[in-house]
Design a protein around this motif. Structure first.
Motif, PDB file in Angstrom:
ATOM      1  N   MET A 100       0.829  -1.210   0.000  1.00 39.91           N
ATOM      2  CA  MET A 100       0.000   0.000   0.000  1.00 39.91           C
ATOM      3  C   MET A 100       0.865   1.262   0.000  1.00 39.91           C
ATOM      4  N   LYS A 101       1.730   1.345  -1.025  1.00 40.13           N
ATOM      5  CA  LYS A 101       2.627   2.495  -1.190  1.00 40.13           C
ATOM      6  C   LYS A 101       3.499   2.707   0.045  1.00 40.13           C
ATOM      7  N   ASN A 102       3.938   1.575   0.640  1.00 45.14           N
ATOM      8  CA  ASN A 102       4.813   1.545   1.810  1.00 45.14           C
ATOM      9  C   ASN A 102       4.144   2.031   3.086  1.00 45.14           C
ATOM     10  N   ASN A 103       2.826   2.196   3.065  1.00 45.76           N
ATOM     11  CA  ASN A 103       2.123   2.594   4.287  1.00 45.76           C
ATOM     12  C   ASN A 103       1.868   1.396   5.206  1.00 45.76           C
ATOM     13  N   LEU A 104       1.837   0.200   4.645  1.00 42.47           N
ATOM     14  CA  LEU A 104       1.628  -1.015   5.426  1.00 42.47           C
ATOM     15  C   LEU A 104       2.896  -1.863   5.384  1.00 42.47           C
ATOM     16  N   SER A 105       3.385  -2.237   6.568  1.00 44.84           N
ATOM     17  CA  SER A 105       4.589  -3.059   6.666  1.00 44.84           C
ATOM     18  C   SER A 105       4.253  -4.332   7.434  1.00 44.84           C
ATOM     19  N   LEU A 106       4.579  -5.487   6.836  1.00 38.62           N
ATOM     20  CA  LEU A 106       4.379  -6.786   7.478  1.00 38.62           C
ATOM     21  C   LEU A 106       5.726  -7.464   7.662  1.00 38.62           C
ATOM     22  N   SER A 107       5.933  -8.099   8.804  1.00 36.79           N
ATOM     23  CA  SER A 107       7.207  -8.787   9.039  1.00 36.79           C
ATOM     24  C   SER A 107       6.996 -10.012   9.914  1.00 36.79           C
ATOM     25  N   TRP A 108       7.865 -10.973   9.698  1.00 34.27           N
ATOM     26  CA  TRP A 108       7.860 -12.205  10.476  1.00 34.27           C
ATOM     27  C   TRP A 108       9.302 -12.547  10.829  1.00 34.27           C
ATOM     28  N   ALA A 109       9.545 -12.845  12.102  1.00 35.66           N
ATOM     29  CA  ALA A 109      10.885 -13.254  12.540  1.00 35.66           C
ATOM     30  C   ALA A 109      10.749 -14.514  13.374  1.00 35.66           C
ATOM     31  N   SER A 110      11.605 -15.495  13.091  1.00 37.63           N
ATOM     32  CA  SER A 110      11.601 -16.745  13.823  1.00 37.63           C
ATOM     33  C   SER A 110      13.032 -17.074  14.243  1.00 37.63           C
ATOM     34  N   MET A 111      13.238 -17.309  15.534  1.00 37.56           N
ATOM     35  CA  MET A 111      14.578 -17.557  16.068  1.00 37.56           C
ATOM     36  C   MET A 111      14.620 -18.922  16.744  1.00 37.56           C
ATOM     37  N   TYR A 112      15.615 -19.715  16.366  1.00 38.82           N
ATOM     38  CA  TYR A 112      15.869 -20.998  17.016  1.00 38.82           C
ATOM     39  C   TYR A 112      17.137 -20.871  17.840  1.00 38.82           C
ATOM     40  N   ASN A 113      17.088 -21.392  19.075  1.00 36.38           N
ATOM     41  CA  ASN A 113      18.253 -21.323  19.959  1.00 36.38           C
ATOM     42  C   ASN A 113      18.536 -22.719  20.505  1.00 36.38           C
ATOM     43  N   GLY A 114      19.819 -23.132  20.443  1.00 38.14           N
ATOM     44  CA  GLY A 114      20.208 -24.440  20.952  1.00 38.14           C
ATOM     45  C   GLY A 114      21.515 -24.344  21.714  1.00 38.14           C
ATOM     46  N   PRO A 115      21.951 -25.394  22.364  1.00 40.02           N
ATOM     47  CA  PRO A 115      21.388 -26.757  22.346  1.00 40.02           C
ATOM     48  C   PRO A 115      20.184 -26.951  23.267  1.00 40.02           C
ATOM     49  N   TYR A 116      19.921 -25.967  24.147  1.00 34.57           N
ATOM     50  CA  TYR A 116      18.728 -26.052  24.997  1.00 34.57           C
ATOM     51  C   TYR A 116      17.573 -25.468  24.193  1.00 34.57           C
ATOM     52  N   THR A 117      16.908 -26.322  23.440  1.00 30.35           N
ATOM     53  CA  THR A 117      16.043 -25.913  22.337  1.00 30.35           C
ATOM     54  C   THR A 117      14.914 -24.988  22.760  1.00 30.35           C
ATOM     55  N   ASN A 118      14.802 -23.886  22.026  1.00 31.47           N
ATOM     56  CA  ASN A 118      13.628 -23.033  22.140  1.00 31.47           C
ATOM     57  C   ASN A 118      13.438 -22.303  20.823  1.00 31.47           C
ATOM     58  N   PHE A 119      12.199 -21.936  20.558  1.00 31.28           N
ATOM     59  CA  PHE A 119      11.835 -21.142  19.391  1.00 31.28           C
ATOM     60  C   PHE A 119      11.155 -19.870  19.886  1.00 31.28           C
ATOM     61  N   PHE A 120      11.415 -18.783  19.190  1.00 30.14           N
ATOM     62  CA  PHE A 120      10.732 -17.531  19.503  1.00 30.14           C
ATOM     63  C   PHE A 120      10.290 -16.915  18.191  1.00 30.14           C
ATOM     64  N   ASN A 121       8.989 -16.619  18.070  1.00 33.92           N
ATOM     65  CA  ASN A 121       8.417 -16.133  16.824  1.00 33.92           C
ATOM     66  C   ASN A 121       7.691 -14.809  17.060  1.00 33.92           C
ATOM     67  N   VAL A 122       7.845 -13.894  16.120  1.00 30.31           N
ATOM     68  CA  VAL A 122       7.205 -12.584  16.209  1.00 30.31           C
ATOM     69  C   VAL A 122       6.589 -12.242  14.860  1.00 30.31           C
ATOM     70  N   LEU A 123       5.291 -11.958  14.871  1.00 32.58           N
ATOM     71  CA  LEU A 123       4.593 -11.455  13.691  1.00 32.58           C
ATOM     72  C   LEU A 123       4.226 -10.003  13.968  1.00 32.58           C
TER      73      LEU A 123
END
Length: 451
Positions: A383-406
């Protein structure tokens, strides 16, 4: 208020003009060959032009001051959706940004924010309180520049690293972990008093800093929503009395070669985290620990790709053994990332990070030999740069965890911006640093009004 000021100025201006007009008619003695009308016209016109110029100068000065100022008012609301569900954020923030040059070689820069925490916000520690106030100054410094040298003194943030998410060479600044569920490093950074000098030359760009007294990361405080005590309140924490020099200093050289640049740095730093040591089962002391860092960063643009990386050796970092005593080891940290932008509205980012403890042994508790992170991020402008969508997903090990941000951000108009975030941590391993936040699935909404 501005209209009232203008009205007052106009009234004063009219009174002065009227008084001058009367004085010209009744208080002046015409000289030979002049008429009263000629003198009246001359004096009134001259005085009117002078007052008009003074009025213009006054208005120009006020306008100049306000043009250097930017104000923002934001309301934020965050709801924890996972049971027990509750409100986490319910707050207003007022931000002032000011940047102004004086005398052609001196300027002032201010970036400060005041928070108003409302009922049910997790930062209100006393449940009986309905509001709490807190301020945080990100930057407030004076800058002078001459020839190819720039000097800044005051509260500053120094960023040396290339990574947008990891701390490898960027060990100088402290972070605010009172809002730990954030991947935005800019939101986490806190300024501290320091002196910086930047020198530009044909051989490269030199940057030096000096922090007279080190400050530390902000942690969730007792009574707030993110506070976590592994000892369940059975242990008292006490700052250890230490003598010596706790200043920080460092130097970086950076050079650009076409579409690439490289930097080399060295610094003597106080760890932003206190080192912990158990004195007895009821008492743990917190102490300042110095370490030395040498590092290299680089980035290289190749068509639509930006390749970036950094590596740092950190000597004499403090860790804990099984008896909760301090053990010092060297660390080797590195990151490598790629940003792909086929056009101006889409970006794909991939980054890998590894934190490695050299000469690691089983005596070190709670931290593995290699702590690694893989991150994937997508962003799209619509929308002519008026709308911004982003997704970030992070994996961390060896003590496994996921963190996701929309995240979604929409510019309603030139003054109003709407933001939405969905935070989804996935943690099963109790040894993970994210384990205390395993039930913090949240949705957040913010509305920002900027003047």
């Amino acid at each position: 208020m501005k209209n009232c000021s203008n009205f007052t100025n106009d009234v004063v201006y009219s009174i002065i003009i009227s008084f001058i007009s009367v004085s010209c008619i009744y208080g002046q003695i015409p000289v030979e060959n002049d008429t009263i009308e000629d003198i009246e016209d001359f004096d009134i016109i001259d005085m009117e032009s002078t007052l008009v110029e003074e009025k213009k100068d006054s208005i120009s000065w006020v306008s100049d001051v306000f043009s250097a100022m930017r104000l923002g008012i934001q309301y934020g609301f965050t709801y924890k959706a996972e049971k027990p569900d509750k409100i986490m954020n319910n707050r207003f923030s007022f931000r002032l940004e000011y940047s102004k040059s004086f005398l052609e070689y001196l300027s002032v820069h201010i970036d400060t924010k005041m928070f108003t925490f409302l009922k049910n916000d997790h930062r209100i520690r006393d449940e009986e309180d309905i509001v709490a106030l807190e301020g945080r100054t990100r930057e407030a410094y004076l800058q002078t520049s001459f020839n190819k040298t720039s000097i800044k003194a005051g509260i500053q943030i120094v960023v040396w690293g290339e990574s947008d998410y990891a701390i490898v060479t960027n060990e100088i600044g402290r972070l605010d972990y009172r809002e730990p569920l954030s991947l935005n490093m800019d939101d986490l950074r806190i300024g501290q008093p320091m002196l910086t000098i930047d020198q530009y030359s044909s051989f490269g760009y030199w940057s030096a800093f000096f922090v007279p007294y080190s400050e530390f990361n902000e942690q969730p405080r007792k009574g707030t929503g993110y506070y976590y005590d592994p000892f369940d309140g059975k242990v008292e924490y006490l700052k250890e009395k230490q003598k010596g020099n706790f200043s920080e200093y460092g130097l970086r050289w950076r050079k650009t070669f076409g579409k690439s640049d490289i930097s080399i740095m060295a610094a003597s730093l106080i760890d932003n985290q206190y080192a912990l040591r158990m004195v007895n089962p009821d008492l743990i002391t917190k102490s300042k620990q110095r370490f030395f860092m040498t590092g290299v960063t680089f980035n290289r643009a190749i068509n639509n790709l930006l390749v970036k990386g950094e590596v740092a050796i950190k000597s004499e970092k403090a860790y804990n053994d099984a008896s909760f005593q301090i053990v010092k080891k060297n660390a080797l940290d590195a990151s490598l990332g790629v940003d792909y932008s086929p056009n101006s509205t889409f970006t794909l980012s991939i980054e890998a990070v590894n934190y490695h403890i050299m000469d690691w042994s089983d005596q070190i508790q709670g931290i593995p030999r290699n702590n690694y992170i893989a991150l994937l991020a997508l962003s799209k402008q619509l929308m002519k740069n008026n709308l911004s969508l982003s997704w970030a997903s992070m994996y961390n090990g060896p003590y496994t965890n996921f963190f996701n941000v929309l995240s979604a951000s929409y510019n309603w108009n030139d003054h109003i911006t709407l933001n939405f975030d969905a935070l989804i941590p996935i943690v099963d391993d109790a040894r993970s640093g994210f384990y205390p936040y395993r039930d913090q699935k949240q949705v957040a909404f913010r509305v920002l009004y900027q003047l």
